[in-house]
Design a protein around this motif. Sequence first.
Motif, PDB file in Angstrom:
ATOM      1  N   PRO A  15       0.812  -1.220   0.000  1.00  0.00           N
ATOM      2  CA  PRO A  15       0.000   0.000   0.000  1.00  0.00           C
ATOM      3  C   PRO A  15       0.846   1.272   0.000  1.00  0.00           C
ATOM      4  O   PRO A  15       0.408   2.309  -0.467  1.00  0.00           O
ATOM      5  CB  PRO A  15      -0.810  -0.105   1.291  1.00  0.00           C
ATOM      6  N   LEU A  16       2.077   1.180   0.505  1.00  0.00           N
ATOM      7  CA  LEU A  16       2.943   2.357   0.527  1.00  0.00           C
ATOM      8  C   LEU A  16       3.344   2.800  -0.875  1.00  0.00           C
ATOM      9  O   LEU A  16       3.838   3.911  -1.057  1.00  0.00           O
ATOM     10  CB  LEU A  16       4.199   2.093   1.364  1.00  0.00           C
ATOM     11  N   ALA A  17       3.140   1.958  -1.873  1.00  0.00           N
ATOM     12  CA  ALA A  17       3.450   2.331  -3.250  1.00  0.00           C
ATOM     13  C   ALA A  17       2.316   3.161  -3.868  1.00  0.00           C
ATOM     14  O   ALA A  17       2.510   3.805  -4.892  1.00  0.00           O
ATOM     15  CB  ALA A  17       3.699   1.076  -4.089  1.00  0.00           C
ATOM     16  N   LEU A  25      -0.464   9.511   4.393  1.00  0.00           N
ATOM     17  CA  LEU A  25       0.548   9.177   5.396  1.00  0.00           C
ATOM     18  C   LEU A  25       1.504  10.345   5.642  1.00  0.00           C
ATOM     19  O   LEU A  25       1.942  10.580   6.763  1.00  0.00           O
ATOM     20  CB  LEU A  25       1.325   7.937   4.956  1.00  0.00           C
ATOM     21  N   ARG A  26       1.780  11.100   4.610  1.00  0.00           N
ATOM     22  CA  ARG A  26       2.716  12.230   4.708  1.00  0.00           C
ATOM     23  C   ARG A  26       2.268  13.247   5.757  1.00  0.00           C
ATOM     24  O   ARG A  26       3.087  13.914   6.379  1.00  0.00           O
ATOM     25  CB  ARG A  26       2.837  12.890   3.332  1.00  0.00           C
ATOM     26  N   SER A  31       5.828   8.862  14.132  1.00  0.00           N
ATOM     27  CA  SER A  31       5.574   7.543  14.729  1.00  0.00           C
ATOM     28  C   SER A  31       4.609   6.728  13.866  1.00  0.00           C
ATOM     29  O   SER A  31       4.783   5.518  13.698  1.00  0.00           O
ATOM     30  CB  SER A  31       5.023   7.683  16.147  1.00  0.00           C
ATOM     31  N   ALA A  32       3.609   7.373  13.286  1.00  0.00           N
ATOM     32  CA  ALA A  32       2.658   6.675  12.421  1.00  0.00           C
ATOM     33  C   ALA A  32       3.341   6.202  11.144  1.00  0.00           C
ATOM     34  O   ALA A  32       3.067   5.109  10.648  1.00  0.00           O
ATOM     35  CB  ALA A  32       1.475   7.581  12.093  1.00  0.00           C
ATOM     36  N   LYS A  33       4.251   7.015  10.635  1.00  0.00           N
ATOM     37  CA  LYS A  33       5.000   6.619   9.433  1.00  0.00           C
ATOM     38  C   LYS A  33       5.862   5.400   9.711  1.00  0.00           C
ATOM     39  O   LYS A  33       5.939   4.481   8.900  1.00  0.00           O
ATOM     40  CB  LYS A  33       5.861   7.783   8.945  1.00  0.00           C
ATOM     41  N   GLU A  69      -5.628   4.406  11.964  1.00  0.00           N
ATOM     42  CA  GLU A  69      -7.005   3.909  11.841  1.00  0.00           C
ATOM     43  C   GLU A  69      -7.966   5.036  11.477  1.00  0.00           C
ATOM     44  O   GLU A  69      -8.892   4.838  10.687  1.00  0.00           O
ATOM     45  CB  GLU A  69      -7.449   3.222  13.131  1.00  0.00           C
ATOM     46  N   GLU A  70      -7.765   6.224  12.053  1.00  0.00           N
ATOM     47  CA  GLU A  70      -8.614   7.378  11.728  1.00  0.00           C
ATOM     48  C   GLU A  70      -8.573   7.696  10.239  1.00  0.00           C
ATOM     49  O   GLU A  70      -9.563   8.130   9.661  1.00  0.00           O
ATOM     50  CB  GLU A  70      -8.159   8.614  12.511  1.00  0.00           C
ATOM     51  N   GLU A  71      -7.434   7.488   9.619  1.00  0.00           N
ATOM     52  CA  GLU A  71      -7.257   7.785   8.199  1.00  0.00           C
ATOM     53  C   GLU A  71      -7.529   6.568   7.310  1.00  0.00           C
ATOM     54  O   GLU A  71      -7.301   6.610   6.098  1.00  0.00           O
ATOM     55  CB  GLU A  71      -5.832   8.294   7.940  1.00  0.00           C
TER      56      GLU A  71
END
Length: 91
Positions: A15-17, A25-26, A31-33, A69-71
């Motif tokens: 999914p990071l692609a 994500l940016r 910490s989330a990254k 999770e919020e995103e």
Amino acid sequence: MSTTTEERSRQTESPLADPDFRDTLRELPPSAKLVAKVLEDAKPLSQGQLAEESLLPDRTVRYALNRLEEEDLVDSRYSFRDARKQVYFLD
């Protein structure tokens, strides 16, 4: 219904692609990254396992997972090994 080689490779990509995933994500904290990066390379992990892998405190991992999770970037399910625990994976 047939799928092209390009569609199949996109389905197996991390999914990071995905540019939309990366844009969302940016905007999140570091910490989330880091938690997302750990989840990219691993099978579903519990919160404790994520803390071990990322070297972050449990509280920070919990905060990062809540933000992800919020995103709608991460999802969870109950562990097959221990139904008391949740495991997390990229959505």
